[in-house]
Design a protein around this motif. Structure first.
Motif, mmCIF file in Angstrom:
data_model
loop_
_atom_site.group_PDB
_atom_site.id
_atom_site.type_symbol
_atom_site.label_atom_id
_atom_site.label_comp_id
_atom_site.label_asym_id
_atom_site.label_seq_id
_atom_site.Cartn_x
_atom_site.Cartn_y
_atom_site.Cartn_z
ATOM 1 N N LYS A 291 45.011 41.704 46.325
ATOM 2 C CA LYS A 291 43.622 41.752 45.865
ATOM 3 C C LYS A 291 43.017 43.081 46.300
ATOM 4 O O LYS A 291 43.127 43.472 47.459
ATOM 5 C CB LYS A 291 42.819 40.583 46.444
ATOM 6 N N ARG A 312 44.639 40.618 41.640
ATOM 7 C CA ARG A 312 43.199 40.590 41.364
ATOM 8 C C ARG A 312 42.625 41.972 41.633
ATOM 9 O O ARG A 312 42.832 42.539 42.709
ATOM 10 C CB ARG A 312 42.486 39.549 42.230
ATOM 11 N N GLU A 314 38.983 44.378 41.255
ATOM 12 C CA GLU A 314 37.558 44.480 40.978
ATOM 13 C C GLU A 314 37.137 45.923 41.220
ATOM 14 O O GLU A 314 37.356 46.482 42.299
ATOM 15 C CB GLU A 314 36.763 43.521 41.868
ATOM 16 N N VAL A 341 43.668 38.783 37.236
ATOM 17 C CA VAL A 341 42.202 38.686 37.209
ATOM 18 C C VAL A 341 41.642 40.096 37.353
ATOM 19 O O VAL A 341 41.923 40.786 38.328
ATOM 20 C CB VAL A 341 41.677 37.780 38.345
ATOM 21 N N TRP A 342 40.833 40.507 36.374
ATOM 22 C CA TRP A 342 40.371 41.890 36.285
ATOM 23 C C TRP A 342 38.856 41.873 36.071
ATOM 24 O O TRP A 342 38.364 41.286 35.114
ATOM 25 C CB TRP A 342 41.101 42.557 35.130
ATOM 26 N N LYS A 343 38.147 42.519 36.993
ATOM 27 C CA LYS A 343 36.688 42.511 36.933
ATOM 28 C C LYS A 343 36.166 43.933 37.103
ATOM 29 O O LYS A 343 36.642 44.685 37.952
ATOM 30 C CB LYS A 343 36.118 41.600 38.028
ATOM 31 N N ARG A 374 44.778 36.676 32.874
ATOM 32 C CA ARG A 374 44.147 35.375 32.645
ATOM 33 C C ARG A 374 42.634 35.490 32.531
ATOM 34 O O ARG A 374 41.990 34.707 31.833
ATOM 35 C CB ARG A 374 44.496 34.398 33.771
ATOM 36 N N VAL A 375 42.043 36.449 33.251
ATOM 37 C CA VAL A 375 40.587 36.563 33.301
ATOM 38 C C VAL A 375 40.191 38.022 33.184
ATOM 39 O O VAL A 375 40.714 38.886 33.898
ATOM 40 C CB VAL A 375 40.016 35.987 34.623
ATOM 41 N N ASP A 377 36.449 39.988 33.340
ATOM 42 C CA ASP A 377 35.009 39.801 33.564
ATOM 43 C C ASP A 377 34.378 41.182 33.716
ATOM 44 O O ASP A 377 34.740 41.939 34.613
ATOM 45 C CB ASP A 377 34.773 38.959 34.822
ATOM 46 N N GLN A 408 40.301 33.964 29.578
ATOM 47 C CA GLN A 408 38.876 33.862 29.860
ATOM 48 C C GLN A 408 38.266 35.261 29.833
ATOM 49 O O GLN A 408 38.641 36.120 30.632
ATOM 50 C CB GLN A 408 38.637 33.207 31.222
ATOM 51 N N PHE A 426 33.209 32.832 32.966
ATOM 52 C CA PHE A 426 34.086 33.320 34.075
ATOM 53 C C PHE A 426 33.977 32.347 35.239
ATOM 54 O O PHE A 426 32.887 31.991 35.643
ATOM 55 C CB PHE A 426 33.639 34.713 34.494
#
Length: 427
Positions: A291, A312, A314, A341-343, A374-375, A377, A408, A426
């Motif tokens: 992460k 993950r 961010e 998961v990418w924000k 998968r995500v 945001d 998502q 999200f």
């Protein structure tokens, strides 16, 4: 009656009074024992095994109990003799404590007694306010048992230009073999952060071989000596957050002093560290990062092989940095092969620039990694529709299909006509 006879009579009366007092005390003790027996019959808690009643008491406590007659576990001492005996017999009830400097009366005495009642249990200590190093010294005397240490401080009575010190000269803690979590929270004032004396932070890490989580909020280590260095093989999470008003190079010596080969979570959302210092730290540590939360994407672009385990991500990028990152992701599937998961967070200007130029590249990246990501945001300020560059119809169709397949996607605060067809909540 002679004077001697009067004195003798008084002596006889004193003796009889003493005997009556002894008899009264004996009767009161007998009554107390009988009352305890009655309480044991009437009080269901008193009839439970000690281990079970202790567990019930433990579930009533806050995570960090504060001293005081109205708070557990001290509250339990004031209910009845049986509850008091249970509370004093269970050291786990006294294993955690929160002391607020300047508000808790007789802090040093209370802290000493409290920690002694914990016996050999692992300890969690929360200290809030202007640090009193004499009080902190009591905590260091229990260093062998310390498991969680949380300091919330705007400074200490012995502040220096080098930052807040955590112990007086010559009174450093001994080994901290059980310490797992270290949290230091600095100034509560807006736009002001606290500098912590860097050598003390490094020494705490050195003394804590199993430390796994280290968090700094509104503060940062400062004033390192260039010759200091440490390889810590246990630290898995490192966070330095909201230290934006400190100089650019404030944290650079800290990272230059450390190698963290087990680091899985690195959280640096709002601090600026010279690019060279970040790269050097990561190349020296080669951590299995899973992460990552940081400002720009430059390090990801220059050293992609350091992030193959990343799951993950961010970012708080400029639009140009984000565009370069997207292009790199589009050109090579070997970049961040495990990202799930990418924000991203954008400013008003960066959001308009990014979505004016990058819709197609973004959709290409998502399609190529539809079984991996998968995500997605993307957090943005609210932008009027007239300033928006909406997604082309072909891109909207692609995003809608990705959402239908289970990805998502959330693009926050945009005009709903742009995103409603493919926006998913999200988690």
């Amino acid at each position: 009656m002679s004077l001697e006879a009067l004195h003798a009579k008084i002596a006889d009366l004193d003796a009889e009074i003493g005997q009556q007092r002894e008899l009264l005390q004996k009767l009161e003790r007998a009554k107390s024992r009988l009352q305890c027996q009655i309480n044991s019959v009437q009080d269901p808690l008193a009839r439970l095994p000690l281990e079970l009643s202790s567990q019930i008491f433990l579930r009533t406590l806050d995570v960090a109990p504060q001293p005081g007659a109205a708070h557990g576990p001290m509250l339990l001492l004031n209910i009845c003799n049986s509850w008091s005996e249970i509370a004093l017999a269970e050291p786990a009830l006294w294993a955690n404590i929160r002391i607020t400097f300047g508000r808790t009366q007789n802090s040093q005495e209370i802290l000493s007694i409290w920690l002694e009642r914990a016996r050999n249990k692992p300890l969690g200590v929360w200290l809030d306010g202007l640090l009193d190093l004499d009080l902190v010294a009591i905590v260091w005397r229990h260093a062998q048992q310390l498991k969680h240490l949380h300091l919330m401080t705007e400074g200490s009575y012995d502040d220096s230009d080098n930052g807040v010190q955590l112990w007086n000269p010559g009174s450093a803690p001994g080994q901290l073999p059980c310490l797992e979590t270290l949290t230091i929270h600095g100034s509560l004032h807006e736009r002001r952060c606290t500098k912590i004396f860097g050598p003390h932070i490094l020494e705490l890490l050195r003394l804590s071989p199993i430390l796994s989580k280290c968090y700094f909020e509104r503060c940062a280590p400062d004033s390192f000596s260039t010759h200091q260095s440490l390889v810590h093989r246990g630290l898995r999470e490192l966070s330095i957050d909201d230290a934006g008003d400190l100089p650019l190079d404030c944290c650079a010596p800290f990272f230059a002093s450390l190698s963290l080969p087990s680091l899985e979570f690195l959280f640096l959302p709002s601090i600026q560290i010279p690019y060279e210092a970040t790269v050097s730290f990561l190349q020296r540590s080669t951590p299995p990062l899973r992460k990552l939360n940081m400002g720009e994407a430059r390090v990801l672009l220059q050293c992609p092989t350091l992030f193959t385990a990343l799951e993950r991500l961010e970012l708080y990028p400029s639009w140009l940095s984000a565009e370069k990152f997207l292009i790199a992701m589009d050109q090579s599937l070997s970049m961040l092969p495990n990202l799930a998961v990418w924000k991203m967070h954008f400013s008003h200007y960066s959001a308009r620039q990014f979505f004016g130029l990058c819709w197609e590249t973004l959709s290409n990246v998502l399609v190529a990694r539809r079984t991996q990501i998968r995500v997605l945001d993307i957090q943005t300020p609210k932008i009027p529709a007239v300033q928006m560059n909406p997604a082309p119809d072909a891109v909207s169709t692609i995003l809608h299909a990705l959402v239908s397949d289970g990805m998502q996607i959330n693009i926050d605060n945009f005009n709903r006509s742009v995103t409603s067809r493919y926006c998913s909540e999200f988690p």
